[in-house]
Design a protein around this motif. Structure first.
Motif, mmCIF file in Angstrom:
data_model
loop_
_atom_site.group_PDB
_atom_site.id
_atom_site.type_symbol
_atom_site.label_atom_id
_atom_site.label_comp_id
_atom_site.label_asym_id
_atom_site.label_seq_id
_atom_site.Cartn_x
_atom_site.Cartn_y
_atom_site.Cartn_z
ATOM 1 N N SER A 184 -11.869 7.603 1.043
ATOM 2 C CA SER A 184 -10.855 7.509 -0.003
ATOM 3 C C SER A 184 -9.490 7.921 0.536
ATOM 4 O O SER A 184 -9.382 8.759 1.431
ATOM 5 N N LYS A 185 -8.448 7.323 -0.038
ATOM 6 C CA LYS A 185 -7.067 7.596 0.378
ATOM 7 C C LYS A 185 -6.403 8.508 -0.641
ATOM 8 O O LYS A 185 -6.537 8.310 -1.847
ATOM 9 N N GLY A 186 -5.664 9.483 -0.130
ATOM 10 C CA GLY A 186 -4.945 10.391 -1.016
ATOM 11 C C GLY A 186 -3.618 9.786 -1.429
ATOM 12 O O GLY A 186 -2.658 9.741 -0.645
ATOM 13 N N CYS A 187 -3.551 9.306 -2.672
ATOM 14 C CA CYS A 187 -2.323 8.690 -3.173
ATOM 15 C C CYS A 187 -1.393 9.777 -3.704
ATOM 16 O O CYS A 187 -1.782 10.589 -4.550
ATOM 17 N N MET A 188 -0.164 9.790 -3.212
ATOM 18 C CA MET A 188 0.807 10.801 -3.635
ATOM 19 C C MET A 188 1.452 10.377 -4.949
ATOM 20 O O MET A 188 2.006 9.283 -5.060
ATOM 21 N N ILE A 189 1.353 11.249 -5.947
ATOM 22 C CA ILE A 189 1.971 11.010 -7.258
ATOM 23 C C ILE A 189 3.000 12.119 -7.489
ATOM 24 O O ILE A 189 2.653 13.308 -7.503
ATOM 25 N N HIS A 388 7.792 4.694 -11.124
ATOM 26 C CA HIS A 388 6.445 5.251 -11.185
ATOM 27 C C HIS A 388 5.612 4.896 -9.960
ATOM 28 O O HIS A 388 4.456 5.312 -9.855
ATOM 29 N N VAL A 389 6.171 4.151 -9.020
ATOM 30 C CA VAL A 389 5.430 3.702 -7.843
ATOM 31 C C VAL A 389 5.375 4.810 -6.796
ATOM 32 O O VAL A 389 6.385 5.447 -6.486
ATOM 33 N N THR A 390 4.193 5.036 -6.250
ATOM 34 C CA THR A 390 3.953 6.102 -5.280
ATOM 35 C C THR A 390 4.880 6.024 -4.064
ATOM 36 O O THR A 390 5.215 4.923 -3.610
ATOM 37 N N PRO A 391 5.250 7.182 -3.503
ATOM 38 C CA PRO A 391 5.982 7.155 -2.234
ATOM 39 C C PRO A 391 5.074 6.871 -1.044
ATOM 40 O O PRO A 391 5.570 6.654 0.065
ATOM 41 N N GLY A 392 3.750 6.876 -1.245
ATOM 42 C CA GLY A 392 2.851 6.563 -0.136
ATOM 43 C C GLY A 392 1.564 7.361 -0.187
ATOM 44 O O GLY A 392 1.206 7.948 -1.208
ATOM 45 N N TYR A 393 0.856 7.354 0.948
ATOM 46 C CA TYR A 393 -0.426 8.040 1.045
ATOM 47 C C TYR A 393 -0.289 9.312 1.884
ATOM 48 O O TYR A 393 0.631 9.483 2.667
ATOM 49 N N TRP A 394 -1.262 10.163 1.726
ATOM 50 C CA TRP A 394 -1.283 11.487 2.358
ATOM 51 C C TRP A 394 -2.306 11.505 3.494
ATOM 52 O O TRP A 394 -3.266 10.753 3.507
ATOM 53 N N GLY A 395 -2.117 12.405 4.431
ATOM 54 C CA GLY A 395 -3.157 12.720 5.415
ATOM 55 C C GLY A 395 -3.548 11.558 6.288
ATOM 56 O O GLY A 395 -2.706 10.873 6.865
ATOM 57 N N ALA A 396 -4.853 11.305 6.364
ATOM 58 C CA ALA A 396 -5.375 10.296 7.273
ATOM 59 C C ALA A 396 -4.857 8.902 6.961
ATOM 60 O O ALA A 396 -4.834 8.036 7.847
ATOM 61 N N ALA A 397 -4.439 8.658 5.719
ATOM 62 C CA ALA A 397 -3.950 7.329 5.327
ATOM 63 C C ALA A 397 -2.428 7.245 5.314
ATOM 64 O O ALA A 397 -1.871 6.260 4.832
ATOM 65 N N SER A 398 -1.747 8.254 5.842
ATOM 66 C CA SER A 398 -0.284 8.317 5.725
ATOM 67 C C SER A 398 0.430 7.193 6.479
ATOM 68 O O SER A 398 1.594 6.910 6.200
ATOM 69 N N GLN A 400 -0.450 4.096 6.290
ATOM 70 C CA GLN A 400 -0.570 2.869 5.500
ATOM 71 C C GLN A 400 0.548 2.815 4.464
ATOM 72 O O GLN A 400 0.809 3.801 3.778
ATOM 73 N N ARG A 401 1.166 1.644 4.337
ATOM 74 C CA ARG A 401 2.304 1.496 3.430
ATOM 75 C C ARG A 401 1.941 0.574 2.278
ATOM 76 O O ARG A 401 1.771 -0.637 2.473
ATOM 77 N N PRO A 402 1.836 1.097 1.066
ATOM 78 C CA PRO A 402 1.533 0.227 -0.081
ATOM 79 C C PRO A 402 2.745 -0.531 -0.591
ATOM 80 O O PRO A 402 2.608 -1.464 -1.380
ATOM 81 N N VAL A 403 3.963 -0.129 -0.153
ATOM 82 C CA VAL A 403 5.208 -0.704 -0.669
ATOM 83 C C VAL A 403 5.942 -1.400 0.477
ATOM 84 O O VAL A 403 6.045 -0.864 1.585
#
Length: 556
Positions: A184-189, A388-398, A400-403
């Motif tokens: 699982s990826k840690g999504c930053m909110i 409301h869109v995340t700034p990105g992922y945390w840790g091992a998934a950092s 990866q860019r969703p935006v």
């Protein structure tokens, strides 16, 4: 609606945003100052805390956490079912400027360990002693239980907590979401992300949040979090229950005016109501409701369904998975309007929400205020842009860019816009979403089952279904040899061990509940595999439709 750079876009203006120095805790504190005596958070037994009492308890709990070393920026992992204590802890952690890390109560040991390690959590809370043991086994050094936290929150002479000076763009939550790799990826909110989603969901739906609700969604899921903060923002009298199984028997007692639910919950209530109806009445209700929805008309409450739902229920905000039209029709025919919504973790849940005045069957509504929704011209992928869109992922998934560079969040879903309304037509990513709203990554399960010597291939199913199943094909040569060596045994017993090993990787909600060994195999020649040996899921589903039907009929 307009088109920019080839992207068809639907935009809703005038969104609510927090000031740059506001946090999610300000929703609680501002509400307590404005309307201190308004009923806010309630327990299953019907006792309820006012806005002022909620703020007092949040501050007392924040003081206790600070005394025990929780500081701004610390990650606090929380494992437990929905309750008033969970909600108070949520707000107390955020008031300190610390970061909430929710964990599903049904998570496997491997999943819990990954979340604790990846988030680098330093404080831990669990609903029960058994949950605490699970956190300790995953690497936590000490765990507070919900009864302890409830006692700390009830202290009347607690010192003033060191409420942090935060910015709206500071991190509020790390919500871990399923990925195709299985990890699982840690999504930053951020505070701004969640505040924007919650406040504009309230604005979009008008007076809906002005009544009473029962929140049985898991606070370990971003949908539950968004609905909690929307209720806090809207001043909704909100009763919190551990889960959807607790909801049906509580409806008549708690009498909500609206409910936030996933399709699984709607199905549970519908099955309960079915027993109250005469033969043929359910289909009549569905037919009447669908006609009302097509005409955008509303029906008055219908007995005995209205009483079974508490007598006052008028709206349901439904998200997390696709909803069958017959379910929407059933509720509409009973006098309850379902407001479909659409979102994802990376947008703090809310992207579009249907409004009572403009509800349209088969769509998930229009963008919430302040949001842009686009359709990519190349493949029809739904794109989202907004605060409301995340700034990105945390840790091992950092990495990866969703935006993308233009600020568009790529959702992986396929859709179309009609007069500004969004319709979801498919899924680009290979993630199953059960009718209970659980995201399931099929690939890790399939990979593990295929490791068994007898297994040639495996496909995991469950999109839009109540639970996860699998079709398994056998290696013909090895299966023949195995049968010769084990004449009194069924190959299914051997395959069961492979399924059990795969299930050990995931939570119960993601696990394979039933499997079926099918004839033949999935090959390139018969069109069931791509040239790179990837499963052609739609083709397999069509070729083995009868087998899939049996998997679900036999367990219905």
């Amino acid at each position: 609606m307009n088109t920019v750079s080839g992207i068809e876009i639907s935009v809703t203006e005038n969104g609510i945003q927090p000031a740059d120095s506001e946090s999610l805790y300000s929703i609680v504190s501002d509400g307590a100052r404005r309307d201190p005596h308004r009923a806010l958070l309630g327990c299953p037994d019907g006792t309820v805390l006012t806005r002022a009492e909620v703020d007092t308890r949040v501050r007392a709990l924040a003081a206790a956490l600070a005394e025990r070393g929780v500081r701004q920026g610390d990650r606090v992992a929380i494992l437990g079912r929905t309750s008033v204590t969970w909600a108070l802890l949520d707000c107390a952690v955020l008031a300190l400027g610390a970061i909430v890390v929710p964990i599903y109560p049904t998570s496997s040991p491997a999943q819990i360990e990954h979340i604790l390690t990846d988030s680098a959590s330093t404080a831990f809370a669990a609903e029960t002693d058994d949950d605490a043991v699970r956190l300790l086994a995953a690497g936590a050094d000490a765990v507070w239980t919900f009864p302890q936290l409830g006692d700390w929150a009830a202290v009347t002479d607690a010192p003033e907590p060191p409420v942090a000076a935060m910015l709206a763009d500071d991190l509020a939550m790390l919500v871990y979401t399923s990925g195709t790799t299985g990890l699982s990826k840690g999504c930053m909110i951020t505070h701004r992300n969640m505040y924007t989603s919650a406040a504009n969901t309230v604005r979009q739906t008008g007076a809906v949040f002005g009544g009473r609700t029962v929140l049985a969604l898991p606070l370990s899921h971003v949908f539950g979090q968004t609905m909690l903060f929307a209720c806090l923002f809207g001043g909704t009298e909100t009763y919190l229950l551990p889960g959807i199984p607790d909801l049906v028997p509580a409806l008549a007692r708690l009498r909500p005016t609206f409910l936030p639910l996933i399709p699984y919950g709607l199905e549970k209530i519908r099955k309960h109501c079915r027993a109250l109806l005469a033969a043929g009445a359910e289909q009549e209700t569905v037919t009447r409701g669908l006609e009302l929805l097509r005409r955008r008309a509303a029906a008055p409450p219908v007995e005995p369904l209205a009483s079974a739902m508490g007598g006052r229920l008028r709206y349901v905000i439904s998200g997390g998975a696709s909803l069958d039209d017959s379910t929407a029709g059933f509720y509409a025919g009973a006098g309850v309007v379902i407001l479909n919504c659409y979102g994802l973790t990376e947008a703090a849940t809310a992207v579009t929400v249907s409004a009572p005045e403009t509800n349209r069957l088969g769509t998930v509504g229009r963008p919430i205020p302040g949001t842009e929704v686009g359709i990519a011209p190349e493949d029809g992928e739904v794109l989202v842009r907004g605060p409301h869109v995340t700034p990105g992922y945390w840790g091992a998934a950092s990495d990866q860019r969703p935006v993308d560079d233009d600020g568009w969040l790529h959702t992986g879903d396929i859709g179309e816009l009609d007069d500004g309304y969004l319709r979801i037509t498919g899924r680009k990513k290979e993630i199953l979403v059960t009718s209970g709203g659980k995201n399931v990554a099929p690939t890790p399960l399939e990979d593990r089952v295929r490791l068994h010597p007898l297994v040639s291939n495996c496909i995991v199913l469950g999109d839009g279904r109540a639970y996860v199943t699998a079709l398994v094909t056998l290696d013909a040569e090895r299966a023949e040899r195995w049968r010769a060596e084990h004449p009194d045994q069924d190959p299914a017993a051997a395959v069961r061990t492979a399924v059990d090993e795969a299930n050990a990787l995931v939570s119960r909600a993601e696990s394979i509940r039933a499997f079926r060994i099918v004839a033949g195999d999935f090959t390139i020649a018969n069109g069931l595999l791509t040239s790179s040996l990837k499963l052609r899921r739609a083709a397999i589903a069509e070729a083995y439709a009868d087998d899939i039907h049996q998997l679900y009929v036999t367990r219905a």
